[in-house]
Design an enzyme around this catalytic site. Structure first.
Site, PDB file in Angstrom:
ATOM      1  CG  HIS A 125      -2.129  -0.710   1.234  1.00  0.00           C
ATOM      2  ND1 HIS A 125      -2.636  -1.341   2.345  1.00  0.00           N
ATOM      3  CD2 HIS A 125      -3.017  -0.935   0.236  1.00  0.00           C
ATOM      4  CE1 HIS A 125      -3.785  -1.934   2.028  1.00  0.00           C
ATOM      5  NE2 HIS A 125      -4.027  -1.705   0.748  1.00  0.00           N
ATOM      6  CB  CYS A 150      -2.864   0.714   8.469  1.00  0.00           C
ATOM      7  SG  CYS A 150      -1.471   0.543   7.396  1.00  0.00           S
TER       8      CYS A 150
HETATM    9  N1  ARG Z   1      -3.924  -6.927   6.511  1.00  0.00           N
HETATM   10  C1  ARG Z   1      -4.304  -5.730   5.859  1.00  0.00           C
HETATM   11  C2  ARG Z   1      -4.172  -5.895   4.357  1.00  0.00           C
HETATM   12  O1  ARG Z   1      -3.278  -6.574   3.922  1.00  0.00           O
HETATM   13  C3  ARG Z   1      -3.456  -4.575   6.318  1.00  0.00           C
HETATM   14  C4  ARG Z   1      -3.879  -3.289   5.746  1.00  0.00           C
HETATM   15  C5  ARG Z   1      -3.001  -2.159   6.158  1.00  0.00           C
HETATM   16  N2  ARG Z   1      -3.553  -0.921   5.761  1.00  0.00           N
HETATM   17  C6  ARG Z   1      -2.896   0.032   5.126  1.00  0.00           C
HETATM   18  N3  ARG Z   1      -3.509   1.126   4.860  1.00  0.00           N
HETATM   19  N4  ARG Z   1      -1.679  -0.122   4.697  1.00  0.00           N
HETATM   20  O2  ARG Z   1      -4.948  -5.379   3.627  1.00  0.00           O
END
Ligand code: ARG
Length: 701
Positions: free
Chosen positions: A168, A264
Site C-alpha cells: 500500500h 493504517c
Molecule cells: N492486513 C491488511 C491488508 O493486507 C493490512 C492493511 C493495512 N492498511 C494500510 N492502509 N496499509 O490489507
C-alpha cells in the site's frame, strides 16, 4: 485547526491475523495477541484524541482487518470514493464502511466492479491539498486513478509500487505538513521516484532507511506538527524533530503482524478542498489485440510483463483460447499508463510482439519530415528485426529492408509510397520518418506447435546450451547446413581470430570447400592469423602443431601482412601461389565473398581490410542480405554488428566460450537463435565430423 480534524478508527475487538494477503501476515496466522492489540490500539487512540476528534465505526465479526480504516475509502471534502478491495478476504468490509459514510453525510462514489482501489491506504493527499498521490501495482489498479481525478476534481500523481512488502502507498510514503515527505524510495520504480523528486524539493524529502521502513516508519499519522508512529530509530526521530515535527512513538507490534501500523489504523475524514485545485488526469489508456500461440509460446506472459515493467497496468478482455493444438488464440488487452510517454514506450515493445490496435482505434502512422540529413525527428519509431507494416491513408504497406535500430523512412515515388528501414545516417531531407507508435504493426507468423516441438527444436530452445547439449546442437546445425546447401540457400559465417588459434582453420576451410558457406565476415585479424598459419605454421607466433612459441614468432603476422601488401590483395597472393591453403585461400578459390571490417587495433592492415567503417557496415549488410543462416564464431563485435542488420527469420547460431557473448546474441527470441557456450575449434571439428557422416543427399525436407 487541529480541533477540526476528524479521524475514523475501528476498535480491534475482532482483530486477528486470519489469512495471508501480504508478506507480513505470513507465519503470523493467529499469532497476534488480542489483549496486547487492544492495549496498543487504546494508546494510539488516546494519543490521537489529544490532537483530533476520533470517530469510531462499529467493528464487525468476520472481517478482522476492518481495524485498518485507512482502507475504508478516500475522502475529499464531502465526497468519498469507497474502496473496492482486491482480496475477497476484505471485500466484506465494504458495506459497513459504505453505511458509515452515508450515515455521516458523505456522497459515496463507487468504482466499477473488478476495479480494485484500497482507499486512503493507496491514495494520500498532499498536506497542502495541492494534489493526490496515488499508488498502484499491488492492490489498487492504475485505471482507478482517472475516476479519483474526475470525482474528487484533483490532480492525481500515480506512483508504482514495486516491493511487495510495501503493498500500500501508505506503508512507504507519508506526506507531512509544510511540504515535507517521509518516504522509502526503494519501494517505488525509477519513474515514480523521478515524479516524487520533481514535486518535492530535496530539503523537504525525509528518506527512511531499510530498518525504519521495515518498522513501518512511513505509516505515520500527521496532524499539524505532530507525527505519531510505531517505534523508530533515534536518527529518524531526530531528523523529524529538526524538520519541526513533534514525534510521538507508540508500539504497534501486534498490528505489524497484519502488515499495518498507525496510519493504517486511521482514516482522516476531514480533508478540506483547496480553491483553484482541479483535476489533471494524465493516465492514458488504450486497448490492443494480440494473436498467435499466446499461451504455448508464452506471448501473453511476456506482453503483460512488459506492461507492468513499463509502469503500466492491464486488464485482459476477451481472451479467446484456441481450442486445438494448432489454433491460435486472441486477446484484447486494455492498457493504462501514467503518462503518454510511458504508454508509447510500452506500445513500442508490444508492437514487437505483434500487438495491433482495435480496428476502430487504428490510425495512420504519424510522419514527420527529416529536416537535417542523417538526423531523425525526435520520437522516431525505432525498428526491430520483425517484418513491419505501417498504415498510410488507411492502407497497410510493408516496410522494406527490415533491420533493427533503424528508422522507417517514407517517400512518394511515381509507383506509390515506399517505406524502408534506414539507419539514421542515411536519412535524406526529402523523406519523412515514422514517429510515435500509431499505425505500426509487426507481422509475426505464428509458429506451428509441431514444428516448434520437433524438427527445429534446436533453434527453438533459445538461450545458452550447456556443455552437454553441444553435440545435440551440432547435430542440428549440421542437418540445417546440409538442407540449406542442398536447396541452394545461403549461409554466412562471421568469425574471429580465435577460430584460428583454437585450431578451427582446417575445419572452416573444409566447410567452405564443401560448399556450406556463401559468405565470410570478419576483421583484419582472422585473415592475418589464418594466412600466418597457412604460410608459416604459427598463429600469433605460436606453433600450431606443438603449441609452443617459435623464436622470432612475434613478427610472423607482420611478415604475412607485408607479403600480402606486396601482392596487392589476398586474391593476388593466392594466385601467386604464396597462400596455398586455409580459410582465405578457400574463399578465393571457391568464389566465396568475404568482407573484412577494420578497427583501431589493426596491424597493417591487409589491403582487403575495409578501413572506412561506414563502407564496411554497408558491405556487411550487402553480404548478409538474403541469408538463411548465420554462424557466429567467437567474435563479439562482428557478430553483434551482423545481428543488428539482420531481419528476423534468419537462423543464428552463436558459438563462444564466453557465456555473456552468447546470451547477448541469443536473446533475439527463441525461433531466431541458438547459443552454444563452447570452444569454437571443438565446435567446428564436431560439426565437420557430423557433416561428413551425413552422406546421402537430402531430398527437400
Ligand atoms: N492486513 C491488511 C491488508 O493486507 C493490512 C492493511 C493495512 N492498511 C494500510 N492502509 N496499509 O490489507
Amino acid at each position: 485547526m487541529t480541533a477540526s480534524t476528524h479521524i475514523l478508527m475501528c476498535p480491534p475487538h475482532h482483530y486477528d491475523v486470519d489469512y495471508v494477503i501480504n508478506p507480513w501476515m505470513e507465519g503470523n496466522i493467529h499469532r497476534s495477541s488480542r489483549d496486547r492489540a487492544e492495549t496498543q490500539w487504546e494508546r494510539l487512540h488516546k494519543i490521537l484524541k489529544d490532537h483530533a476528534v476520533v470517530d469510531l465505526v462499529e467493528p464487525q465479526k468476520g472481517v478482522p482487518d476492518m481495524v485498518f480504516t485507512a482502507n475504508a475509502g478516500l475522502v475529499l471534502g464531502d465526497n468519498v470514493v469507497l474502496s473496492r478491495f482486491y482480496h475477497p478476504e476484505r471485500q466484506g468490509e465494504e458495506p459497513h464502511f459504505k453505511k458509515w459514510f452515508e450515515d455521516n453525510g458523505f456522497t459515496v462514489y463507487e468504482l466499477p466492479k473488478d476495479l480494485p482501489f484500497e482507499g486512503a491506504g493507496d491514495a494520500l493527499l498532499d498536506r497542502e491539498g495541492r494534489w493526490l498521490w496515488a499508488g498502484y501495482g499491488f492492490r489498487s489498479e492504475l485505471d482507478s486513478h482517472p475516476y479519483l481525478a474526475k470525482w474528487l476534481d484533483i490532480e492525481v500523481i500515480s506512483l508504482q509500487l514495486v516491493d511487495s512488502r510495501f503493498y500500500h502507498l501508505d506503508t512507504c510514503f507519508c506526506p507531512l505538513s509544510n511540504g515535507y515527505l517521509l518516504y522509502y524510495p526503494p519501494a517505488f520504480d525509477f519513474y515514480s521516484n523521478r515524479l516524487i523528486e520533481m514535486r518535492v524539493p530535496p530539503e523537504k524529502r525525509i528518506v527512511v532507511n531499510d530498518d525504519d521502513a521495515g518498522n513501518f516508519a512511513c505509516n505515520a499519522v500527521n496532524v499539524g506538527d505532530v507525527v505519531v508512529m510505531n517505534q523508530v530509530s533515534d536518527d529518524l526521530s531526530r531528523r523529524l524533530t529538526e524538520a519541526g515535527f513533534q514525534v510521538i512513538q507508540t508500539p504497534l507490534s501486534e498490528f505489524l503482524k497484519a502488515g499495518g501500523a498507525a496510519k493504517c489504523l486511521t482514516l482522516r475524514t476531514t480533508e478540506p478542498v483547496m480553491p483553484n485545485v482541479h483535476a489533471v488526469d494524465s493516465v492514458v489508456s488504450t486497448t490492443i489485440t494480440l494473436k498467435g500461440h499466446l499461451l504455448d509460446a508464452g506471448i501473453i506472459n511476456r506482453a503483460l510483463d512488459l506492461v507492468v515493467e513499463g509502469g503500466g497496468s492491464f486488464q485482459v478482455r476477451n481472451f479467446n483460447l484456441g481450442e486445438q493444438r494448432q489454433s491460435t488464440s486472441t486477446a484484447d488487452v486494455h492498457i493504462s499508463a501514467p503518462s503518454n510517454d510511458m504508454m508509447e514506450e510500452i506500445l513500442a515493445q508490444l508492437i514487437e510482439l505483434g500487438a495491433v490496435s482495435l480496428p476502430d482505434d487504428q490510425g495512420d502512422a504519424q510522419l514527420e519530415p527529416v529536416s537535417q540529413a542523417g538526423v531523425a525527428p525526435d520520437d522516431f519509431y525505432v525498428t526491430t528485426i520483425y517484418p513491419t507494416e505501417i498504415r498510410i491513408n488507411g492502407e497497410w504497406i510493408r516496410v522494406g529492408k527490415q533491420r533493427m535500430d533503424g528508422a522507417i523512412a517514407v517517400k512518394e515515388t511515381p509507383d506509390g509510397i515506399v517505406a524502408e528501414c534506414k539507419i539514421l545516417r542515411d536519412l535524406e531531407t526529402h523523406e519523412k520518418v515514422v514517429v510515435g507508435v500509431s499505425g505500426i504493426r509487426t507481422v509475426r507468423k505464428p509458429e506451428s506447435r509441431e514444428k516448434r516441438g520437433t524438427q527445429e527444436f534446436g533453434f527453438m530452445s533459445a538461450g545458452v546450451s550447456s556443455e552437454r547439449r553441444v553435440e545435440l546442437v551440432v547435430e542440428q546445425v549440421a542437418w540445417e547446413l546440409r538442407r540449406i546447401r542442398d536447396r541452394g540457400g545461403k549461409v554466412v559465417i562471421t568469425a574471429g581470430p580465435v577460430v584460428i588459434h583454437t585450431g578451427g582453420a582446417e575445419h572452416l576451410s573444409w566447410l567452405i570447400r564443401e560448399g556450406y558457406v556463401q559468405g565470410l565476415l570478419g576483421g583484419n585479424a582472422i585473415a592475418v592469423h589464418d594466412m600466418e598459419q597457412s604460410c608459416l605454421g604459427t598463429s600469433l607466433g605460436v606453433d600450431m602443431k606443438r603449441g609452443v612459441a617459435v623464436r622470432g614468432g612475434h613478427r610472423h603476422h607482420l611478415n604475412v601482412i607485408n607479403t600480402i601488401r606486396r601482392h596487392g590483395s589476398i586474391a593476388q597472393a593466392v594466385e601467386a601461389g604464396v597462400v596455398t591453403h586455409g580459410v582465405m585461400y578457400e574463399c578465393v578459390k571457391n568464389d566465396v565473398p568475404f568482407v573484412l571490417a577494420g578497427s583501431i587495433r589493426d596491424d597493417g592492415p591487409l589491403p582487403d581490410t575495409e578501413m572506412d567503417l561506414i563502407r564496411a557496415q554497408e558491405r556487411y549488410a550487402e553480404l548478409v542480405r538474403g541469408s538463411d543462416m548465420i554462424l557466429m564464431l567467437s567474435t563479439m563485435l562482428h557478430s553483434i554488428g551482423v545481428g543488428n542488420m539482420t531481419p528476423s527469420g534468419v537462423k543464428m547460431v552463436c558459438v563462444d566460450i564466453n557465456p555473456a557473448v552468447v546470451t547477448k546474441l541469443s536473446d533475439r527470441g527463441s525461433v531466431e537463435s541458438t547459443g552454444v557456450v563452447t570452444d569454437v575449434g571443438l565446435f567446428l571439428s564436431l560439426l565437420v565430423k557430423q557433416l561428413a557422416q551425413l552422406t546421402s543427399p537430402l531430398v527437400n525436407a
